[in-house]
Design a protein around this motif. Structure first.
Motif, PDB file in Angstrom:
ATOM      1  N   UNK A  80       0.840  -1.190   0.000  1.00  0.00           N
ATOM      2  CA  UNK A  80       0.000   0.000   0.000  1.00  0.00           C
ATOM      3  C   UNK A  80       0.878   1.244   0.000  1.00  0.00           C
ATOM      4  N   UNK A  81       0.565   2.197  -0.856  1.00  0.00           N
ATOM      5  CA  UNK A  81       1.313   3.458  -0.922  1.00  0.00           C
ATOM      6  C   UNK A  81       0.813   4.391   0.189  1.00  0.00           C
ATOM      7  N   UNK A  82       1.615   4.622   1.205  1.00  0.00           N
ATOM      8  CA  UNK A  82       1.144   5.398   2.359  1.00  0.00           C
ATOM      9  C   UNK A  82       0.673   6.798   1.952  1.00  0.00           C
ATOM     10  N   UNK A  83      -0.458   7.190   2.488  1.00  0.00           N
ATOM     11  CA  UNK A  83      -0.964   8.537   2.292  1.00  0.00           C
ATOM     12  C   UNK A  83      -1.651   8.790   0.963  1.00  0.00           C
ATOM     13  N   UNK A 268      -3.573   2.045  -3.498  1.00  0.00           N
ATOM     14  CA  UNK A 268      -4.073   3.320  -2.984  1.00  0.00           C
ATOM     15  C   UNK A 268      -4.642   3.099  -1.590  1.00  0.00           C
ATOM     16  N   UNK A 269      -4.184   3.880  -0.643  1.00  0.00           N
ATOM     17  CA  UNK A 269      -4.566   3.659   0.752  1.00  0.00           C
ATOM     18  C   UNK A 269      -6.034   4.001   1.011  1.00  0.00           C
ATOM     19  N   UNK A 270      -6.501   5.106   0.455  1.00  0.00           N
ATOM     20  CA  UNK A 270      -7.869   5.564   0.698  1.00  0.00           C
ATOM     21  C   UNK A 270      -8.566   5.870  -0.618  1.00  0.00           C
ATOM     22  N   UNK A 271      -9.756   5.310  -0.814  1.00  0.00           N
ATOM     23  CA  UNK A 271     -10.587   5.628  -1.977  1.00  0.00           C
ATOM     24  C   UNK A 271     -11.906   6.196  -1.478  1.00  0.00           C
ATOM     25  N   UNK A 272     -12.234   7.362  -1.979  1.00  0.00           N
ATOM     26  CA  UNK A 272     -13.467   8.026  -1.561  1.00  0.00           C
ATOM     27  C   UNK A 272     -14.453   8.078  -2.722  1.00  0.00           C
TER      28      UNK A 272
END
Length: 565
Positions: A80-83, A268-272
């Motif tokens: 996972x790519x941080x941030x 990707x760490x976060x997907x919105x």
């Protein structure tokens, strides 16, 4: 100038090869049946007057759509790519998070829920094991045995077993019965062995129950505790898990650090998923960097993207006929009315006016396997249509109904109503609803005329009829049983062809039965006509790993990664 657009089609294998099957992670040609190969049609678009035609790029199935000019492709990093954060636009809220509860929420389901098999890079010609490390099929094609990996856990840490699938499918089949059409039984024949027995050998089964996220496995302990409609039971084992939900505003997904499949491991760490009902507001969000991705079929939006230096990615979307609901509208029971209305709409003109000729005029309710050309009753001849109504004793004021649409189709139906009005039919109106409301109206049958693609896929062209024709269909839109006597007789015949299709062991015979159903629906004028959409993605070029599902337009976040160091 002419603008070309390639329309991707999947040519399915003619027959299954029922032998002992191969290993998870292997391409589909090492499994127990031939898989479809991808081909391209070179359909030429009509002339238009916008810049969007020449400055969009065509998606290639199985290829990263970020490649080439306007995007970068670098090697996907491990882990996972941080941030990192990716923000995706949706104009519809997804309040139900269990996989079988909301057909409109497939974009969410593809990222939260895993099944036994999957399409590698959204390519139907490359089926691989996901939760299943391998599978075998009996020589007669009736018994499928899936070996489940030993290292798969739900995002709450509980282990995924064969019994978890049994409990999940016991819950799901009441909501999504079409996935169980040819299934006789399924059972856990070991802690990590799941056996599915079919009623008949099926050339399309591999793409249905073992693959679709709408029947993806969920934690059975939570299902038992909360029931099949409570979001607290919405815990899967996909590459992402639900971290936050704010009704009407956003859904936040976080990468699953313990995900089991290296091919689909999230970067990707976060997907919105940002809920923005207005498309122009979303466009401004994309331009300003608030959003990283926008999926649209609106040509004005596409032109704005091109004018601003973006290179939208074109992909073939599904066909969208406009369906007559004879249960709700008395005049639709009369075949004269239905045929007369079909004669009155110039779909080429609608396409040119609204979509700059980039869409495709339908020559059948479906494009792909099962397609049957329209008969003469769909030929554009408005004066004939008017005369048919006059001869049948109808006044123009008798032709009164409402077309219910979601915002994506407002421009199209505005153009359609203008054509009716020009012919003197002024009692045809439009009502606009959000997508979820429209789907709810379809589910309940409380509409006059509306559009839906009804889950059509190249891999299983019977799906529209499973969803829209049969009494237990989850999106009933083909109301032949509520029409005239001839249509009612055709309805019974169509049900017989559906049953025959479910017993076909090879795809060619299967398609013959689907074609028969399509012809019956078209000959009885179940729909007004329509267009096949072409969708476009505008994606921040800082991201690669863009694999768009053919027809569906779904984006699987697990393949995305940041190419910015």
């Amino acid at each position: 100038m002419k603008r070309s657009k390639a329309i991707l089609a999947i040519s399915l294998a003619a027959a299954m090869m029922f032998s002992v099957a191969g290993c998870g992670g292997a391409p589909a040609d090492q499994t127990s049946q031939e898989q479809p190969s991808q081909t391209q049609d070179g359909n030429e678009g009509q002339e238009g007057n916008d810049a969007a035609g020449d400055e969009t790029k065509q998606m290639e199935v199985g290829q990263d759509a970020a490649g080439g000019e306007g995007g970068a492709v670098t090697e996907k990093p491990e882990g996972i790519q941080p941030g990192t954060e990716f923000t995706y636009w949706t104009n519809t809220d997804y309040p139900s998070h269990l996989p079988w509860m909301d057909n409109a929420a497939a974009q969410l389901q593809y990222n939260l829920y895993d099944n036994l098999l999957y399409r590698y890079h959204a390519d139907s010609s490359d089926v691989r094991g996901n939760i299943a490390e391998s599978w075998e099929v009996s020589e007669d094609g009736l018994v499928w045995v899936f070996k489940i990996k030993d290292n798969v856990t739900f995002t709450n840490g509980n282990k995924v077993t064969a019994e978890a699938f049994v409990k999940t499918w016991d819950a799901a089949k009441a909501y999504q019965p079409r996935y169980f059409n040819v299934v006789d039984k399924y059972e856990a024949t070991g802690e990590l062995e799941l056996t599915v027995t079919l009623k008949a050998a099926s050339p399309t089964f591999i793409y249905e129950l073992p693959m679709q996220p709408g029947v993806g496995v969920v934690d059975p302990a939570l299902l038992e505790e909360y029931g099949p409609e409570d979001n607290r039971a919405a815990v899967g084992c996909g590459p992402y898990y639900l971290d936050e939900y704010v009704s009407g505003e956003r859904i936040v997904l976080k990468a699953n650090p313990n995900y089991h499949n290296p091919d689909r491991a999230p970067s990707i760490e976060t997907c919105k998923l940002e809920v923005i009902p207005d498309m122009n507001t979303a466009l401004m969000g994309l331009m300003s960097g608030q959003l990283d991705c926008m999926n649209t079929a609106d040509m004005e939006i596409v032109s704005s993207l091109v004018d601003s230096g973006w290179e939208p990615i074109a992909y073939p979307a599904r066909v969208h006929p406009w369906w007559f609901n004879a249960r709700e509208v008395e005049i639709f029971k009369d075949p004269v009315v239905r045929e007369a209305l079909c004669h009155m709409i110039d779909w080429d003109a609608v396409n040119d006016l609204v979509y700059n000729g980039r869409y495709i005029k339908l020559e059948s309710y479906w494009a792909g396997p099962g397609e049957v050309p329209y008969g003469d009753g769909y030929k554009y001849d408005p004066q004939l249509g008017v005369q048919m109504l006059e001869d049948a004793g109808y006044s123009k004021d008798d032709i009164a109904f409402t077309i219910e649409v979601n915002p994506d189709f407002v421009s199209q139906i505005t153009a359609v109503i203008a054509q009716f009005t020009e012919l003197g039919f002024t009692k045809i109106e439009m009502e606009t609803y959000d997508m979820s409301t429209c789907l709810g109206m379809i589910k309940n049958g409380t509409y006059h005329m509306t559009t839906t693609h009804n889950g059509y896929s190249e891999e299983n062209p019977l799906t529209p009829y499973d969803m829209g024709l049969i009494p237990e269909g989850t999106q009933r839109i083909m109301w032949m049983d509520q029409m005239d006597e001839a249509a009612q007789a055709a309805y019974e015949e169509a049900l017989q062809h559906r049953e025959a299709a479910l017993k076909c062991s090879n795809f060619d015979d299967f398609v013959v039965e689907v074609e028969a159903i399509t012809k019956l629906c078209q000959d009885n004028y179940c729909a007004l006509g329509g267009l096949q959409r072409v969708g476009f993605y505008g994606v921040n070029p800082d991201f690669s790993g863009i694999y768009i599902g053919t027809g569906t337009g779904y984006l699987e976040f697990c393949y995305l990664y940041s190419n910015v160091e």
